[in-house]
Each structure stands twice: as structure tokens, then as C-alpha cells.
Scaffold this active site. Sequence first.
Site, PDB file in Angstrom:
ATOM      1  N   HIS A 126      39.851  31.090  70.513  1.00  0.00           N
ATOM      2  CA  HIS A 126      41.174  30.501  69.933  1.00  0.00           C
ATOM      3  C   HIS A 126      40.754  28.981  69.498  1.00  0.00           C
ATOM      4  CE1 HIS A 126      43.664  33.176  72.947  1.00  0.00           C
ATOM      5  NE2 HIS A 126      43.220  33.536  72.020  1.00  0.00           N
ATOM      6  N   CYS A 134      38.826  24.069  58.001  1.00  0.00           N
ATOM      7  CA  CYS A 134      39.357  24.190  56.818  1.00  0.00           C
ATOM      8  C   CYS A 134      39.993  25.578  56.540  1.00  0.00           C
ATOM      9  CB  CYS A 134      38.470  23.806  55.644  1.00  0.00           C
ATOM     10  SG  CYS A 134      39.235  24.324  54.182  1.00  0.00           S
ATOM     11  N   CYS A 137      37.886  27.611  53.487  1.00  0.00           N
ATOM     12  CA  CYS A 137      36.604  27.825  53.621  1.00  0.00           C
ATOM     13  C   CYS A 137      35.957  27.990  55.036  1.00  0.00           C
ATOM     14  CB  CYS A 137      35.641  26.892  52.752  1.00  0.00           C
ATOM     15  SG  CYS A 137      35.234  25.357  53.336  1.00  0.00           S
ATOM     16  N   CYS A 155      39.764  19.012  52.735  1.00  0.00           N
ATOM     17  CA  CYS A 155      38.521  19.520  53.228  1.00  0.00           C
ATOM     18  C   CYS A 155      37.345  18.929  52.224  1.00  0.00           C
ATOM     19  CB  CYS A 155      38.201  21.080  52.809  1.00  0.00           C
ATOM     20  SG  CYS A 155      36.623  21.733  53.105  1.00  0.00           S
ATOM     21  N   CYS A 158      35.808  21.650  49.699  1.00  0.00           N
ATOM     22  CA  CYS A 158      36.163  22.633  48.987  1.00  0.00           C
ATOM     23  C   CYS A 158      37.709  22.013  48.551  1.00  0.00           C
ATOM     24  CB  CYS A 158      36.405  24.081  49.410  1.00  0.00           C
ATOM     25  SG  CYS A 158      37.819  24.410  50.731  1.00  0.00           S
ATOM     26  N   THR A 196      40.356  34.637  83.896  1.00  0.00           N
ATOM     27  CA  THR A 196      41.293  35.072  82.894  1.00  0.00           C
ATOM     28  C   THR A 196      41.956  36.553  83.504  1.00  0.00           C
ATOM     29  OG1 THR A 196      41.838  35.869  80.685  1.00  0.00           O
ATOM     30  CG2 THR A 196      39.332  36.085  81.454  1.00  0.00           C
TER      31      THR A 196
HETATM   32 ZN    ZN Z   1      36.936  24.024  52.701  1.00  0.00          ZN
END
Ligand code: ZN
Length: 254
Positions: A126, A134, A137, A155, A158, A196
Site C-alpha cells: 500500500h 511519480c 514513471c 517528477c 520525467c 492482519t
Molecule cells: Zn516520473
Amino acid sequence: MELDLDAAARCLLEARYVIALTGAGLSVESGIPPFRGPNGLWTKYGEPPMNGYERFLADPRKAWEERLNPQGPMRELWDALARAEPNPGHHALAELEEMGVLQATITQNVDNLHRMAGAVRLLEIHGNATLIRCVQCVARFERDEIDYVQLPPRCPRCGGLLKSDTVSFGEPIPPDVLAGCTVEADRADCMIVAGTSATVYPAAGFPIAIAERGGDLIEVNPYPSDLTAFCRVRLPGPSGEMLPALLERVRALR
Ligand SMILES: [Zn+2]
């Protein structure tokens, strides 16, 4: 109890490839409020919208403003995350990994506590609340690597949209993490399931798949869960007590 610990330690030592799956119970023992249950944040403040990712994409600037100046449940959660320290359960798992007994940990927790305890082969299904990811990417960054002068931040690699690495409601699990989890779960013939009840998919599917191919599950949980029927050994207690005791038994039997 003694017998349970012995049986669990033998399972770990006889297995070819042991992994762990951890969840909210481990975080709660480090003082992080749960989402569900009597003291849960959602019980107190109400359930968050189930389309969080869609809302983020629709207005990322607003989502970032809320993120940088959190209110209500998010304020409470961030304050708890900032204070939290790994507990003896996190340390015991990291030690089992260091010893070569545990090969990898899949966690549903976003609190970074496994990493703080020294876990290396860690899959945060998670996401990790201390990281920024990002959307385009999938590169991840520390919070202080990013410039927040213009929102939403972009980012550095990118130019894509950045969001918290924490997986939002309605957001797909990042493909690199999901692929890593699948590889580990396919290799495993023994899994420690700690803190859990493994009811949230896709994480819940991993222990079931291991049990169905004849692998062993060791459940560490104060309360029985839907998974209990599939488990070879159950250690009924908090992870912070049971996992260090299990580590001691492994050391003694090895
Ligand atoms: Zn990126």
C-alpha cells in the site's frame, strides 16, 4: 504456548523459503491509530471517499494543499506517524531476515517502521507514507527531494504528476510492487502472517495461495481470523510479544 512456539520455529527452520505478511496490528502496537474498529480514525471521523485516486487525478493541486496542511484524521495520522518507532515485532522480523531465516516481508502498512527496524527485502503493497511517487514513471523520492513551490509538484525525472506513495482508494497497486509480491508468494512454502486478518485483497490472496499448495501459515494475532482455519500454527498474542519469543525459539533450535 511453548508447544506452539516450538511448532512455529520448526516450520520456519524446515521451510525452503519463508516470507512474512504484516498488517495494521503491528502498527497499532507502535501507537499508530487503526482505521477501523472502536478507536479507528474512520469510526471517529467517518469513512473517507472510496474514490480517492479519482479525486486526486481530478484536482491534484487541491489534494496536495490538503496533504501539506492536513486536518482532522489526516492530521492525527501524520502526527502519529512522525512519532512512531518500530516495536519488538518489527525488530524480530528484521532479525529473522538478517539470520537468513526470513526471505522477504510483504506489508500492508505505510508507516516505514519495517524499514526503520532494518528490513531490507520489503514490499510495501500500500506504499510508504514517507515517500513521493511519480504517477507516470513510478520513480520514488524522499519528501525533501521535491520542490513544493508550485502545486502539484512534478517528477524531477520525467515531469509526470507526483503523489504520495501511499496507495489511495481506487488506485491500482504500483505494478513493480505487485509483481514483486507475486514472485515472493510464488516462491514461498511458509508464511508468517502477523497483525492482519488478511481480508483486504490483493494481500489476502497470498497466504491462501500458499496454504492451498500445501505451504504452512503461522498466524500471529491476538484474535482468530478468517485465515485461522488455513493455519498450521497459531500464536495467539500481540506481534510485539510473539515474534521476539519465536525468534528466541528459532535461535535455540537452530
Ligand atoms: Zn516520473
